[in-house]
Design a protein around this motif. Structure first.
Motif, PDB file in Angstrom:
ATOM      1  N   ARG A 167       3.364  -2.328  -0.525  1.00  0.00           N
ATOM      2  CA  ARG A 167       2.515  -3.381  -1.098  1.00  0.00           C
ATOM      3  C   ARG A 167       1.516  -2.769  -2.079  1.00  0.00           C
ATOM      4  O   ARG A 167       0.896  -1.741  -1.796  1.00  0.00           O
ATOM      5  CB  ARG A 167       1.745  -4.102   0.015  1.00  0.00           C
ATOM      6  CG  ARG A 167       2.614  -4.975   0.897  1.00  0.00           C
ATOM      7  CD  ARG A 167       1.799  -5.530   2.065  1.00  0.00           C
ATOM      8  NE  ARG A 167       0.652  -6.314   1.597  1.00  0.00           N
ATOM      9  CZ  ARG A 167      -0.460  -6.484   2.307  1.00  0.00           C
ATOM     10  NH1 ARG A 167      -0.609  -5.911   3.486  1.00  0.00           N
ATOM     11  NH2 ARG A 167      -1.447  -7.221   1.827  1.00  0.00           N
ATOM     12  N   ARG A 168       1.371  -3.422  -3.225  1.00  0.00           N
ATOM     13  CA  ARG A 168       0.378  -3.002  -4.229  1.00  0.00           C
ATOM     14  C   ARG A 168      -0.706  -4.073  -4.306  1.00  0.00           C
ATOM     15  O   ARG A 168      -0.420  -5.235  -4.596  1.00  0.00           O
ATOM     16  CB  ARG A 168       1.042  -2.830  -5.597  1.00  0.00           C
ATOM     17  CG  ARG A 168       0.088  -2.543  -6.743  1.00  0.00           C
ATOM     18  CD  ARG A 168       0.917  -2.407  -8.016  1.00  0.00           C
ATOM     19  NE  ARG A 168       0.111  -2.169  -9.203  1.00  0.00           N
ATOM     20  CZ  ARG A 168      -0.319  -3.106 -10.024  1.00  0.00           C
ATOM     21  NH1 ARG A 168      -0.049  -4.391  -9.770  1.00  0.00           N
ATOM     22  NH2 ARG A 168      -1.011  -2.800 -11.101  1.00  0.00           N
ATOM     23  N   ILE A 169      -1.935  -3.684  -4.031  1.00  0.00           N
ATOM     24  CA  ILE A 169      -3.056  -4.628  -4.009  1.00  0.00           C
ATOM     25  C   ILE A 169      -4.058  -4.203  -5.083  1.00  0.00           C
ATOM     26  O   ILE A 169      -4.629  -3.114  -5.015  1.00  0.00           O
ATOM     27  CB  ILE A 169      -3.743  -4.637  -2.621  1.00  0.00           C
ATOM     28  CG1 ILE A 169      -2.720  -5.001  -1.536  1.00  0.00           C
ATOM     29  CG2 ILE A 169      -4.932  -5.590  -2.610  1.00  0.00           C
ATOM     30  CD1 ILE A 169      -3.164  -4.647  -0.134  1.00  0.00           C
ATOM     31  N   ARG A 170      -4.239  -5.040  -6.097  1.00  0.00           N
ATOM     32  CA  ARG A 170      -5.229  -4.743  -7.128  1.00  0.00           C
ATOM     33  C   ARG A 170      -6.625  -4.926  -6.560  1.00  0.00           C
ATOM     34  O   ARG A 170      -6.909  -5.913  -5.889  1.00  0.00           O
ATOM     35  CB  ARG A 170      -5.015  -5.646  -8.346  1.00  0.00           C
ATOM     36  CG  ARG A 170      -3.841  -5.213  -9.199  1.00  0.00           C
ATOM     37  CD  ARG A 170      -3.983  -3.808  -9.756  1.00  0.00           C
ATOM     38  NE  ARG A 170      -5.112  -3.694 -10.653  1.00  0.00           N
ATOM     39  CZ  ARG A 170      -5.059  -4.002 -11.952  1.00  0.00           C
ATOM     40  NH1 ARG A 170      -3.937  -4.419 -12.482  1.00  0.00           N
ATOM     41  NH2 ARG A 170      -6.121  -3.887 -12.705  1.00  0.00           N
ATOM     42  N   LEU A 171      -7.481  -3.980  -6.859  1.00  0.00           N
ATOM     43  CA  LEU A 171      -8.767  -3.886  -6.177  1.00  0.00           C
ATOM     44  C   LEU A 171      -9.933  -4.271  -7.073  1.00  0.00           C
ATOM     45  O   LEU A 171     -10.092  -3.760  -8.183  1.00  0.00           O
ATOM     46  CB  LEU A 171      -8.944  -2.433  -5.712  1.00  0.00           C
ATOM     47  CG  LEU A 171      -9.774  -2.223  -4.451  1.00  0.00           C
ATOM     48  CD1 LEU A 171      -9.109  -2.925  -3.279  1.00  0.00           C
ATOM     49  CD2 LEU A 171      -9.900  -0.736  -4.173  1.00  0.00           C
ATOM     50  N   GLU A 173     -13.457  -4.478  -5.435  1.00  0.00           N
ATOM     51  CA  GLU A 173     -14.220  -4.424  -4.194  1.00  0.00           C
ATOM     52  C   GLU A 173     -15.597  -3.867  -4.527  1.00  0.00           C
ATOM     53  O   GLU A 173     -15.762  -2.652  -4.698  1.00  0.00           O
ATOM     54  CB  GLU A 173     -13.494  -3.532  -3.175  1.00  0.00           C
ATOM     55  CG  GLU A 173     -14.098  -3.536  -1.792  1.00  0.00           C
ATOM     56  CD  GLU A 173     -13.831  -4.826  -1.030  1.00  0.00           C
ATOM     57  OE1 GLU A 173     -14.624  -5.132  -0.129  1.00  0.00           O
ATOM     58  OE2 GLU A 173     -12.841  -5.520  -1.343  1.00  0.00           O
ATOM     59  N   SER A 179      -5.951   0.325  -7.593  1.00  0.00           N
ATOM     60  CA  SER A 179      -4.808  -0.258  -6.890  1.00  0.00           C
ATOM     61  C   SER A 179      -4.636   0.449  -5.557  1.00  0.00           C
ATOM     62  O   SER A 179      -4.623   1.680  -5.497  1.00  0.00           O
ATOM     63  CB  SER A 179      -3.520  -0.100  -7.703  1.00  0.00           C
ATOM     64  OG  SER A 179      -3.565  -0.843  -8.900  1.00  0.00           O
ATOM     65  N   GLU A 204      -0.904   5.124 -11.728  1.00  0.00           N
ATOM     66  CA  GLU A 204      -0.504   4.699 -10.385  1.00  0.00           C
ATOM     67  C   GLU A 204       0.702   5.423  -9.801  1.00  0.00           C
ATOM     68  O   GLU A 204       0.948   5.315  -8.598  1.00  0.00           O
ATOM     69  CB  GLU A 204      -0.181   3.201 -10.411  1.00  0.00           C
ATOM     70  CG  GLU A 204      -1.348   2.297 -10.764  1.00  0.00           C
ATOM     71  CD  GLU A 204      -0.941   0.839 -10.832  1.00  0.00           C
ATOM     72  OE1 GLU A 204      -1.620   0.024 -10.197  1.00  0.00           O
ATOM     73  OE2 GLU A 204       0.063   0.536 -11.513  1.00  0.00           O
ATOM     74  N   SER A 208       1.774   5.433  -5.777  1.00  0.00           N
ATOM     75  CA  SER A 208       2.888   4.632  -5.259  1.00  0.00           C
ATOM     76  C   SER A 208       3.910   5.515  -4.551  1.00  0.00           C
ATOM     77  O   SER A 208       4.502   5.112  -3.541  1.00  0.00           O
ATOM     78  CB  SER A 208       3.544   3.826  -6.384  1.00  0.00           C
ATOM     79  OG  SER A 208       4.127   4.667  -7.348  1.00  0.00           O
ATOM     80  N   HIS A 250     -10.631   0.223   5.962  1.00  0.00           N
ATOM     81  CA  HIS A 250      -9.501  -0.707   5.842  1.00  0.00           C
ATOM     82  C   HIS A 250      -8.710  -0.734   7.149  1.00  0.00           C
ATOM     83  O   HIS A 250      -8.442   0.312   7.745  1.00  0.00           O
ATOM     84  CB  HIS A 250      -8.599  -0.281   4.676  1.00  0.00           C
ATOM     85  CG  HIS A 250      -7.643  -1.339   4.241  1.00  0.00           C
ATOM     86  ND1 HIS A 250      -6.491  -1.618   4.934  1.00  0.00           N
ATOM     87  CD2 HIS A 250      -7.665  -2.201   3.186  1.00  0.00           C
ATOM     88  CE1 HIS A 250      -5.838  -2.611   4.334  1.00  0.00           C
ATOM     89  NE2 HIS A 250      -6.526  -2.975   3.262  1.00  0.00           N
ATOM     90  N   LYS A 252      -5.690  -1.007   7.793  1.00  0.00           N
ATOM     91  CA  LYS A 252      -4.405  -0.294   7.772  1.00  0.00           C
ATOM     92  C   LYS A 252      -4.581   1.221   7.708  1.00  0.00           C
ATOM     93  O   LYS A 252      -3.594   1.962   7.696  1.00  0.00           O
ATOM     94  CB  LYS A 252      -3.578  -0.745   6.560  1.00  0.00           C
ATOM     95  CG  LYS A 252      -3.085  -2.186   6.637  1.00  0.00           C
ATOM     96  CD  LYS A 252      -1.786  -2.288   7.402  1.00  0.00           C
ATOM     97  CE  LYS A 252      -1.188  -3.688   7.283  1.00  0.00           C
ATOM     98  NZ  LYS A 252       0.064  -3.796   8.046  1.00  0.00           N
TER      99      LYS A 252
END
Length: 443
Positions: A167-171, A173, A179, A204, A208, A250, A252
């Motif tokens: 999963r790629r989550i753009r950040l 925060e 990412s 990235e 990844s 986090h 995870k």
């Protein structure tokens, strides 16, 4: 030799070959198999040719295009064995862009085609789509720059930078951008922050790939991305602290601490993070400096000034390539002591990765200085991977070697150093060692 000069004359035919229908080679007896046809970009492929005549000379070529359509290619000369077969895992190249037994030589020697702008890197800007590489077998030995012989077999390979389920989550925060890549499954996973150097922006592909190997990896830009500062004038460690705390907390991420991996300026920031931030317990420094450079680094009331480059110490070759390896101020001079990162304060562990032919700066010497400083304080919390013949940017395996690259900031070609085969071997060896180190210290 500068590798971008290869295959100038065959660039146009290469485009035609990419468009050529498979039927044009189907009548021939020879066949080419590349396995896996679709696999991770940091994994080896097996390349075999069968159906040749015993001892037949052939040229193997690889052709790929980057995200912007720039064409890259490579070539190597082989001879079929007594059975008319060829296996790149055991048979040696006798010429072209590399020699010897190099199973991945066609991939790491990819360089801009002759009619393309020189000094470009083949690195993915988008990791969502695979990089497609066409491998072709030509009759006879055609040297780089010459028209290759007729195609007798070909195959397409897809190089993936992310595995299914990652999963790629753009950040966005707080102030942190980037990412986050999460492996498939429930976790928790060891957490790693990943940073590159003064080219800026979001890079990235290493993150990844780390996620495909079981790490929760945060690709962290620190300037020239979205609403971050456009240029690297000064840096605040609080930004990196917020990123480390986000990753550490986090759900995870395994914890209790996180790791960081950086190249160039990113390596130096990794050393500062493990020194000052208790959240960071493992740091991988690739081609870094043991002092803070260029931009002042602030943390609360503390400031680490940046060592400066003396542009009078830059040399320029006859071909217009800039060599800045002597230009950084000497960090060992007493006048520069305030720039030194006090790494002896770190409670965590260091992995220092350097190429002994780094021509951006003297990262091999800086690693020695860092180790000396740690030992003077009774610390043995480090490992050193030092590679003869490797240059500055040591990336994951099979990333094409680029001895000279256009610098985004200066706008001129910079000498990064290294020799292609030694650098490729350094990339392959260090990648496994980096993962071992991170797993050891992050769980």
């Amino acid at each position: 030799a500068v590798m971008w000069r290869t295959l100038a004359a065959s660039a146009a035919p290469a485009r035609a070959l990419l468009r050529a229908p498979p039927a044009s080679v189907s009548r021939r007896a020879a066949s080419l198999a590349v396995s896996p046809a679709a696999g991770l970009a940091d994994e080896r492929v097996e390349t075999r040719v069968v159906g040749l005549s015993p001892g037949q000379p052939v040229t193997l070529r690889a052709v790929a295009a980057d995200d912007r359509g720039c064409l890259f290619q490579s070539c190597a000369h082989y001879r079929a064995d007594s059975r008319g077969e060829l296996h790149l895992g055991t048979d040696a190249s006798h010429g072209g862009d590399y020699t010897g037994v190099e199973p991945m030589g066609l991939f790491w020697s990819l360089a801009p085609a002759g009619m393309e702008k020189p000094y470009q890197r083949l690195v993915p800007r988008s990791i969502g789509a695979p990089m497609k590489v066409e491998v072709l077998v030509h009759q006879g030995h055609s040297p780089p720059g010459a028209m290759p012989g007729p195609v007798v077999a070909k195959a397409e390979v897809q190089r993936l930078f992310t595995a299914p389920g990652v999963r790629r989550i753009r950040l966005k925060e707080g102030v942190v951008r980037g990412s986050l890549f999460l492996p498939p499954g429930d976790g928790p996973f060891p957490g790693v922050i990943d940073m590159y150097g003064d080219e800026g922006g979001l890079i990235e592909f290493r993150s990844s790939l780390l996620a495909t190997h079981g790490f929760a990896a945060l690709s962290l830009p620190y300037f020239d991305f979205e609403d971050l500062p456009k240029v690297m004038k000064e840096l605040k460690l609080e930004y990196f602290e917020e990123a480390a705390r986000f990753l550490q907390r986090h759900p995870k991420v395994k914890g209790p601490g996180v790791g960081v991996i950086g190249t160039g300026k990113g390596a130096e920031l990794a050393l500062s993070m493990i020194t000052f931030l208790p959240e960071v317990v493992a740091a991988v420094s690739i081609s870094g400096c043991s002092s803070n450079t260029v931009a002042d680094l602030h943390y609360g009331e503390m400031t680490l000034p940046g060592l400066h480059f003396d542009m009078n110490k830059v040399s320029v070759s006859d071909t217009g390539v800039f060599d800045i390896s002597e230009a950084l101020d000497d960090p060992s001079k007493p006048a520069n002591s305030s720039c030194v990162i006090p790494i002896e304060k770190a409670e965590g562990h260091f992995l220092l990765v350097v190429g002994e032919d780094d021509r951006i700066w003297k990262s091999s010497l800086y690693a020695e200085m860092a180790i000396k400083r740690l030992r003077q304080h009774g610390k043995e919390n480090f490992e050193l991977l030092s590679y003869p013949g490797a240059g500055h940017r040591i990336d994951p395996p099979s990333t094409p070697f680029c001895q000279v690259a256009m610098d985004r900031v200066l706008g001129v070609p910079l000498l990064g150093g290294g020799e292609s085969k030694a650098h490729a071997h350094a990339q392959e060896h260090s990648w496994g060692k980096i993962q071992e180190f991170l797993h050891l210290h992050l769980g």
